[in-house]
Each structure stands twice: as C-alpha cells, then as structure tokens.
Design a protein around this motif. Structure first.
Motif, PDB file in Angstrom:
ATOM      1  N   ASP A  20       0.816  -1.216   0.000  1.00  0.00           N
ATOM      2  CA  ASP A  20       0.000   0.000   0.000  1.00  0.00           C
ATOM      3  C   ASP A  20       0.850   1.268   0.000  1.00  0.00           C
ATOM      4  OD1 ASP A  20      -2.272  -1.541   0.102  1.00  0.00           O
ATOM      5  OD2 ASP A  20      -2.267  -1.623   2.297  1.00  0.00           O
ATOM      6  N   TYR A  21       2.156   1.142   0.069  1.00  0.00           N
ATOM      7  CA  TYR A  21       3.008   2.340   0.100  1.00  0.00           C
ATOM      8  C   TYR A  21       2.905   3.058  -1.239  1.00  0.00           C
ATOM      9  CZ  TYR A  21       5.518   1.177   4.425  1.00  0.00           C
ATOM     10  OH  TYR A  21       5.860   0.925   5.732  1.00  0.00           O
ATOM     11  N   GLY A  22       2.650   4.336  -1.165  1.00  0.00           N
ATOM     12  CA  GLY A  22       2.558   5.121  -2.399  1.00  0.00           C
ATOM     13  C   GLY A  22       3.827   5.923  -2.619  1.00  0.00           C
ATOM     14  N   GLN A  23       3.823   6.661  -3.731  1.00  0.00           N
ATOM     15  CA  GLN A  23       4.943   7.523  -4.055  1.00  0.00           C
ATOM     16  C   GLN A  23       5.232   8.464  -2.899  1.00  0.00           C
ATOM     17  OE1 GLN A  23       4.082   9.808  -7.497  1.00  0.00           O
ATOM     18  NE2 GLN A  23       6.032   9.321  -8.437  1.00  0.00           N
ATOM     19  N   GLY A  24       6.484   8.630  -2.551  1.00  0.00           N
ATOM     20  CA  GLY A  24       6.854   9.561  -1.484  1.00  0.00           C
ATOM     21  C   GLY A  24       6.970   8.907  -0.118  1.00  0.00           C
ATOM     22  N   ALA A  25       6.480   7.679   0.022  1.00  0.00           N
ATOM     23  CA  ALA A  25       6.589   7.007   1.325  1.00  0.00           C
ATOM     24  C   ALA A  25       8.067   6.771   1.634  1.00  0.00           C
ATOM     25  CB  ALA A  25       5.836   5.679   1.298  1.00  0.00           C
ATOM     26  N   SER A  26       8.385   6.875   2.907  1.00  0.00           N
ATOM     27  CA  SER A  26       9.775   6.694   3.300  1.00  0.00           C
ATOM     28  C   SER A  26       9.938   5.289   3.884  1.00  0.00           C
ATOM     29  CB  SER A  26      10.094   7.773   4.327  1.00  0.00           C
ATOM     30  OG  SER A  26      11.303   7.503   4.938  1.00  0.00           O
ATOM     31  N   ILE A  27      10.964   4.586   3.462  1.00  0.00           N
ATOM     32  CA  ILE A  27      11.193   3.270   4.065  1.00  0.00           C
ATOM     33  C   ILE A  27      12.615   3.168   4.572  1.00  0.00           C
ATOM     34  CG2 ILE A  27       9.385   1.991   2.818  1.00  0.00           C
ATOM     35  CD1 ILE A  27      11.489   0.779   1.103  1.00  0.00           C
ATOM     36  N   ASP A  28      12.692   2.447   5.665  1.00  0.00           N
ATOM     37  CA  ASP A  28      13.945   2.331   6.371  1.00  0.00           C
ATOM     38  C   ASP A  28      14.630   1.028   5.947  1.00  0.00           C
ATOM     39  OD1 ASP A  28      14.890   3.646   9.149  1.00  0.00           O
ATOM     40  OD2 ASP A  28      15.434   1.528   9.006  1.00  0.00           O
ATOM     41  N   LEU A  29      15.886   1.132   5.522  1.00  0.00           N
ATOM     42  CA  LEU A  29      16.575  -0.043   4.966  1.00  0.00           C
ATOM     43  C   LEU A  29      17.928  -0.249   5.631  1.00  0.00           C
ATOM     44  CD1 LEU A  29      16.360   1.034   1.208  1.00  0.00           C
ATOM     45  CD2 LEU A  29      14.941  -0.716   2.252  1.00  0.00           C
ATOM     46  N   ILE A  30      18.334  -1.515   5.717  1.00  0.00           N
ATOM     47  CA  ILE A  30      19.738  -1.814   5.998  1.00  0.00           C
ATOM     48  C   ILE A  30      20.235  -2.545   4.758  1.00  0.00           C
ATOM     49  CG2 ILE A  30      21.410  -2.934   7.508  1.00  0.00           C
ATOM     50  CD1 ILE A  30      19.415  -2.891   9.723  1.00  0.00           C
ATOM     51  N   ALA A  31      21.286  -2.033   4.164  1.00  0.00           N
ATOM     52  CA  ALA A  31      21.712  -2.601   2.881  1.00  0.00           C
ATOM     53  C   ALA A  31      23.134  -2.154   2.546  1.00  0.00           C
ATOM     54  CB  ALA A  31      20.771  -2.120   1.776  1.00  0.00           C
ATOM     55  N   PRO A  32      23.825  -2.852   1.677  1.00  0.00           N
ATOM     56  CA  PRO A  32      23.478  -4.181   1.192  1.00  0.00           C
ATOM     57  C   PRO A  32      23.979  -5.248   2.162  1.00  0.00           C
ATOM     58  CG  PRO A  32      25.385  -3.303   0.003  1.00  0.00           C
ATOM     59  CD  PRO A  32      25.020  -2.289   1.040  1.00  0.00           C
ATOM     60  N   LEU A  33      23.296  -6.394   2.189  1.00  0.00           N
ATOM     61  CA  LEU A  33      23.646  -7.459   3.130  1.00  0.00           C
ATOM     62  C   LEU A  33      23.957  -8.759   2.390  1.00  0.00           C
ATOM     63  CD1 LEU A  33      20.842  -6.759   5.752  1.00  0.00           C
ATOM     64  CD2 LEU A  33      23.277  -6.347   6.073  1.00  0.00           C
TER      65      LEU A  33
END
Ligand code: FES
Length: 258
Positions: free
Chosen positions: A86-99
């Motif tokens: 359901d995340y739309g354009q502009g949503a912020s997501i928190d990532l740990i990368a690269p793994l």
C-alpha cells in the motif's frame, strides 16, 4: 560496507495478485559514500507491524547506480509485505543494505554461456545478475519457471539482457513441466546460477553436478536479524553450520550438503 538509510518510494507497481515491484530512490549523498549492492545481496526493509518494528529480507532485483534506483520484487506473504504493497509515491522506508554475499561475477568463473534458472519470487536476484553479466558482454540463457503464466513477471526487463525460456506446470507459457525438464538443458553451459523454491534448486544442483557445471545457489532460508545474530538462517555445509545471511545467501553448490 553496510548502510542504514531511508529510501523514498518512487513507484509501486502491482505485477499480479501476488507480486509487486517497489522502486525506491536512494539519496545522492549515500551513493557518494559508495552504496552499491551486488547481484545476490539483499536488503532488510523495516515494517511497522502492530506497533513493533521488524525487518524483512528482500533481494535486490535491480539497481541503477546513476539514478540511485533500487528495485525490490515483493511477494505478498505476510503482514509486512501486505503493508508495503500500500506504500505510495513519497513514502519513506527504512533499509539496511546491502547485506550478504552475492554471486561470483568474474568472467573466468561465469564463462561465456551461463544459464540462470529462477522460480517464483526467486527470479528477483537473477534480473540484476543478468544485467551485470550483460554489462560484462555476456548474454546468459535465462530460464524462468512458474505454476502458470500469470506468475511469470518482469519478462521485458529480463529480455533486455539475455535469451529467455519458460516452463509452466500447466503449459500456459513455454514448455510444460518443471525447469529441470526444459530443452535448454541440452545446450552446453559454462555455469549455472539459480534461485527459487528449495526442491527446484536441489533439482537444478543435481543437474549441475551431472553436467559437472560450476553452480551458485541463492538460498531462501528464513531470516530474521539478517546480520548473523539470531542463527535462524543456518545452513549445514561442508564447512559446518553457516549463516545464510552473512556467509550467503549465495553458496557454491560444492559447499552445500545436497
Ligand atoms: Fe539472523 Fe541469519 S538471519 S543469523
């Protein structure tokens, strides 16, 4: 080098009832610091599930290092993956990368005619792999398998980088049956790369052994922490118990006790 970062969703494209492609842009300052995932590596994506934050591992399906665009192919399987749908354009997501450790890209290992075999959502890392191989001047054969034709996705993207072949269990696309029965196996290949459901990968490794092909397998072991702390992703290997999240997810077939 690992990064903990915020990505911004620029596109969220539904591919069928089960899969969607989440495209996230990575900030230029992070790119400048050397953020560069390799094929076969994965990212941990944070989800807010009943007030608790947890992360889910998702393989890198594509990465554009100039624009900082990271593509993640996601299958709706649980609360987190339904939430991101359901995340739309502009949503912020928190990532740990690269793994994790990715595929071997050295041309002397890959050879001139590699075969990439993917099933289900396991095709994701093979797209980025085929892109990198094509940048090295190698045109892989790519064999995608699914139950039915609507579960085969990203065909146009794959077609840019290699020769595409399909199997479906109901015969709705390509040859009927499993990837291991496809006629492309009659050709000589220099190496095999695979990712998909466990029985499929085991059958592919058996064929690789029979043909004496070098082969790398990207395991889809269940993961939680993604950093070698919880031990839930352990795989028994010739070198003992190894964490798929730190020593894999890509393993040489010779290391696996299959
Ligand atoms: Fe926790 Fe691998 S996921 S050790």
């Amino acid at each position: 080098k690992k990064f903990i970062l915020k990505g911004t969703v620029v596109e969220n494209r539904s591919l069928n009832d089960s899969y969607y492609l989440l495209r996230v842009v990575i900030a230029p300052e992070v790119l400048k610091q050397g953020f560069l995932p390799l094929p076969g590596q994965f990212v941990q994506v944070e989800a807010d599930v009943s007030g608790a934050f947890l992360r889910r591992p998702i393989s890198v399906c594509d990465f554009d290092e100039h624009k900082g665009l990271l593509d993640l192919l996601v299958q709706k399987v649980g609360i987190a993956t339904h939430q991101w749908a359901d995340y739309g354009q502009g949503a912020s997501i928190d990532l740990i990368a690269p793994l994790g450790k990715g595929f071997t890209l050295e041309s002397r290992w890959v050879g001139t005619s590699p075969l990439l075999v993917g099933g289900g959502v396991g095709i994701a890392p093979l797209l980025y792999l085929s892109k990198r191989l094509s940048q090295q001047g190698i045109t892989p054969n790519i064999l995608l398998g699914a139950r039915t034709s609507d579960l085969i996705v990203l065909e146009e993207e794959f077609a840019q980088y290699g020769h595409l072949f399909y199997t479906t269990e109901d015969g709705s696309k390509g040859e009927r049956g499993f990837v291991t029965n496809h006629s492309v196996w009659q050709c000589k290949h220099s190496s095999i790369f695979t990712c998909g459901p466990l029985p499929m990968m085991k059958a592919v490794v058996a064929l690789a052994k029979k043909g004496d092909y070098p082969c790398e397998v990207s395991l889809e072991n269940r993961m939680a922490c993604g950093i070698g702390a919880c031990l839930c992703c352990v795989e028994k290997t010739t070198e003992g118990h190894l964490c798929a999240c730190t020593e894999g997810p890509v393993f040489n077939r010779e290391k696996l006790l299959w």
